[in-house]
Design a protein around this motif. Structure first.
Motif, PDB file in Angstrom:
ATOM      1  N   LEU A 114      -7.344   5.271  -0.243  1.00  0.00           N
ATOM      2  CA  LEU A 114      -6.281   6.276  -0.338  1.00  0.00           C
ATOM      3  C   LEU A 114      -5.397   6.036  -1.555  1.00  0.00           C
ATOM      4  CD1 LEU A 114      -5.288   6.591   3.424  1.00  0.00           C
ATOM      5  CD2 LEU A 114      -6.231   8.401   1.982  1.00  0.00           C
ATOM      6  N   LYS A 115      -5.298   4.747  -1.992  1.00  0.00           N
ATOM      7  CA  LYS A 115      -4.465   4.429  -3.160  1.00  0.00           C
ATOM      8  C   LYS A 115      -5.107   4.941  -4.439  1.00  0.00           C
ATOM      9  CE  LYS A 115      -2.002   0.473  -1.510  1.00  0.00           C
ATOM     10  NZ  LYS A 115      -2.422  -0.877  -1.161  1.00  0.00           N
ATOM     11  N   ILE A 116      -6.424   4.785  -4.534  1.00  0.00           N
ATOM     12  CA  ILE A 116      -7.058   5.172  -5.804  1.00  0.00           C
ATOM     13  C   ILE A 116      -7.452   6.641  -5.882  1.00  0.00           C
ATOM     14  CG2 ILE A 116      -8.009   3.368  -7.304  1.00  0.00           C
ATOM     15  CD1 ILE A 116     -10.018   2.724  -5.253  1.00  0.00           C
ATOM     16  N   GLU A 126      -7.061   2.078   3.354  1.00  0.00           N
ATOM     17  CA  GLU A 126      -5.801   2.015   2.604  1.00  0.00           C
ATOM     18  C   GLU A 126      -6.072   1.902   1.109  1.00  0.00           C
ATOM     19  OE1 GLU A 126      -4.001  -1.201   4.813  1.00  0.00           O
ATOM     20  OE2 GLU A 126      -2.478   0.175   5.603  1.00  0.00           O
ATOM     21  N   HIS A 127      -7.077   1.094   0.799  1.00  0.00           N
ATOM     22  CA  HIS A 127      -7.440   0.910  -0.609  1.00  0.00           C
ATOM     23  C   HIS A 127      -7.922   2.234  -1.210  1.00  0.00           C
ATOM     24  CE1 HIS A 127      -8.730  -1.218  -4.156  1.00  0.00           C
ATOM     25  NE2 HIS A 127      -9.940  -0.639  -4.071  1.00  0.00           N
ATOM     26  N   LEU A 129       2.900  10.480   3.827  1.00  0.00           N
ATOM     27  CA  LEU A 129       1.634  10.984   3.307  1.00  0.00           C
ATOM     28  C   LEU A 129       1.166  12.102   4.255  1.00  0.00           C
ATOM     29  CD1 LEU A 129      -0.288  10.101   0.968  1.00  0.00           C
ATOM     30  CD2 LEU A 129      -1.716   9.101   2.746  1.00  0.00           C
TER      31      LEU A 129
END
Lengths: 231, 447
Positions: free
Chosen positions: A43-45, A40-41, A74
């Motif tokens: 995919l955010k950056i 998740e992290h 997404l």
């Protein structure tokens, strides 16, 4: 074409490093994380073209992550890599919103081929040139080249060849091929597909194409790359 | 596996009904004997009443013989002297004092006296003959118990046989009814136990409220079934989990091997890894086939699935220079599990690719009707191999390392889950035909 960027989510470090290395050689850039939180992290950056996802992760279920991402709209293609090969597992994975499902163990060429297939999907790629053996087809210009020389082909034949090239090495079912003909014009006789395929084969043979178009009776047709190249 | 020793016609021991009937008869006989003994003891301690009974019996006989002169009739057995006659005056009998004639069955007057070498019994009874009252005078001399035999026999009939025979008959009938009733829930439980199949999970026996003995037995069996179920589930999940857990290390092995420099050793190791992978897959498939619930079946088209499988496997067949073709003969909608049917097709095609020789073609056929078949054009199957072909882990030649001998076993198990069968035959014009039948789906309701 820019390098495709993949996110690999896999908790087995040794397997992950082997997959990274293999895909690296196939021309993909692979980022790796070991948990749902890590994915998740990441995919955010970063923006990824494709996610390779293991199902049993230390901090949660891969399928839950798929559902969560799909709910968040997404649309990044997701290929599930799993040891779960049960009768219903594949359907469960696809129902959750994954695009493809590959059961361990697998070979790197197969994984790479699946990744490319997903990246070629409409919406995931631009007009491009399809190359198999000594044939290349420009999907935007609608032209076919064999061994560097443009050959003559009707729009129907180009359309047929495009469908076969996109699924090279796989059997394309008759209905899908007939769809290519129907989209050209309305009048299609029952054996229009056979007739058109026969003309296409003659043209390719005449131009000394090294691919092979095989008939799978009762199912469809398949285009194979020459055996000498890696496959 | 020898199941013959387990068939229904098991031990031929006595039935509960027979046991009870035998015991009941025994008790009846014992009771009768006791009764007889009581009769004998009672009468031998009362010779007077025995004498009276003896003469009463004779009087009955005399009277029933109507017109015959009573003196000509035979007396009691073993009589030394016997006389019987009708008289009108009782005066001649010394000491006889008779009140009013009672006309009943009993003697009006009896006397027993000891004489030399035995006893004498004299009795008088009032009888009515031809509308006129007479006295029947009987005299008897004898010795020992023998003359009393008819009396005692009569007593036995009257006091033992008459009440005991109907009573024991009633008891026997009651026994039949009671045993039937008590055993009925047991029979039902027996039928249910017979229907148990470890492949389909153990259904519990339906509990009966009475009799309590059967109820406790059924509940004990159900508890045992629950433990068996748990053990089976553990065994299944163990197989599945073990196969499952092996996949990640197998992936690592396979990918690591790809990094080795090309050569004979690498090729061999790769082939071994693939063999192991296949074995693991088949173990998992089998475990899942065992666990597939028939409730999950839905309407599927054998032709659609067949086309997909042929499309997926054609490249592999072509790579072996083999032709794989598909044909549909109609009416192929069945009740099934799509993924399971995919595995049936795949295993049969794999089998044909492996066992039919050279570059012969393989035909995959859906229909006609609810069945699919895969036909090769090899030499066919030897007759002696036909019955064992679907056995798990059976291989024609164990020295060949490819395959675990599970593929056809999986096909058969999946066919069974679908309520169908898997069979094999040799085609008239050569080659083996593997056929799997299904249950036709109900005609779809108009939407």
């Amino acid at each position: 074409m820019s390098i495709m960027r993949l996110l690999l989510v896999e908790d087995n470090a040794r397997l992950a490093s082997l997959i990274r290395e293999g895909l690296d050689r196939q021309g993909f850039a692979v980022d790796w994380c070991e948990s749902v939180a890590g994915a998740e992290h990441a995919l955010k950056i970063n923006a990824y073209d494709l996610m390779l996802l293991d199902l049993g992760l230390p901090d949660g279920e891969g399928l839950d992550l798929v559902r969560k991402l799909r709910r968040a709209k997404l649309m990044l293609p997701i290929l599930i890599l799993t040891a779960r090969g049960g009768l219903d597992d594949r359907v469960l994975g696809l129902d959750a919103g994954a695009d493809d499902y590959l059961i361990k163990p697998f070979q790197i060429p197969e994984l790479a081929a699946r990744c490319r297939a997903l990246l070629r999907r409409p919406g995931a790629s631009l007009g491009t040139t399809l190359i198999v053996g000594n044939i290349s087809l420009d999907t935007a210009e609608r032209t076919v080249m064999v061994g560097g020389h443009t050959i003559e082909a009707t729009p129907r034949e180009v359309s047929l060849l495009e469908r076969l090239l996109r699924r090279a090495g796989h059997v394309v079912a008759k209905p899908a091929l007939e769809g290519a003909l129907y989209s050209m014009d309305a009048e299609v006789t029952p054996n229009a597909l056979e007739a058109c395929m026969s003309r296409l084969r003659k043209r390719l043979n005449a131009a000394a194409a090294d691919v092979q178009i095989r008939t799978v009776h009762g199912v469809g047709y398949a285009l194979f790359a020459p055996v000498s190249t890696d496959g | 596996m020898d199941k013959a020793g387990n068939r229904k016609t098991g031990p031929t021991g006595p039935t509960l009904f027979r046991q009870i009937a035998l015991r009941l008869s025994g008790f009846t006989l014992l009771f009768a004997a006791m009764d007889v003994a009581i009769v004998v003891v009672t009468y031998s301690s009362q010779p007077e009443s025995l004498a009276q009974e003896l003469l009463s019996l004779e009087a009955e006989r005399v009277q029933s013989a109507t017109d015959t002169d009573p003196d000509y009739l035979a007396g009691p057995p073993g009589a030394d002297r016997w006389s019987a006659r009708y008289i009108d005056d009782l005066g001649e009998i010394a000491g006889a004092s008779v009140g009013s004639a009672n006309g009943g069955r009993l003697m009006d007057w009896t006397r027993r006296e000891r004489i030399a070498g035995g006893y004498r019994i004299t009795g008088v009874r009032s009888v009515v003959r031809h509308g006129k009252q007479h006295w029947l005078l009987m005299q008897f001399e004898g010795d020992g118990i023998r003359p009393y035999a008819p009396v005692i026999l009569d007593e036995i009939v009257q006091h033992v046989a008459v009440p005991l025979i109907p009573l024991s008959t009633l008891l026997l009938i009651f026994n039949i009814v009671a045993v039937r009733r008590v055993l009925k829930p047991l029979r039902q439980a027996e039928a249910e136990v017979d229907a148990l199949d470890p492949d389909n999970g153990f259904h519990r026996l339906s509990e009966v409220t009475e009799p309590r003995e059967v109820n406790t037995l059924v509940r004990a069996v159900n508890r045992a079934l629950m433990r068996l179920d748990e053990a089976m589930a553990m065994l299944r999940s163990f197989t599945a989990n073990a196969a499952h857990e092996l996949r990640t290390p197998l992936s690592i092995m396979q990918l690591s091997l790809d990094r080795l420099p090309p050569g004979e050793v690498r090729d061999e190791l790769q082939a071994d890894t693939q063999h192991m992978t296949r074995l693991v897959e088949q173990m998992l498939d089998l475990a899942q086939a065992d666990a597939l619930a028939p409730e999950l079946l839905e309407q599927v088209d054998l032709a659609d699935i067949g086309r997909e499988v042929v499309a997926a496997m054609a490249p592999k067949a072509f790579a072996d220079h083999r032709d794989l073709q598909f044909a549909c003969h109609g009416n192929t909608i069945v009740l099934g599990h799509a993924e399971a049917i995919t595995r049936i097709y795949r295993n049969l095609i794999d089998n044909a690719l492996k066992h039919a020789p050279g570059q012969t073609a393989i035909d995959v056929i859906a229909g006609p009707g609810p069945q699919l078949s895969v036909r090769d054009h090899g030499a066919g199957i030897a007759d002696e191999d036909l019955p064992r072909l679907f056995d798990r882990f059976w291989r024609k030649d164990r020295r060949k390392t490819d395959g675990a001998g599970l593929g056809l076993g999986i096909v058969q198990k999946l066919a069974q889950v679908h309520g169908g069968t898997a069979m094999v035959e040799n085609a008239a014009d050569g080659g083996a035909v593997f056929r799997v039948t299904f249950l036709a789906a109900e005609p779809a309701k108009p939407a």
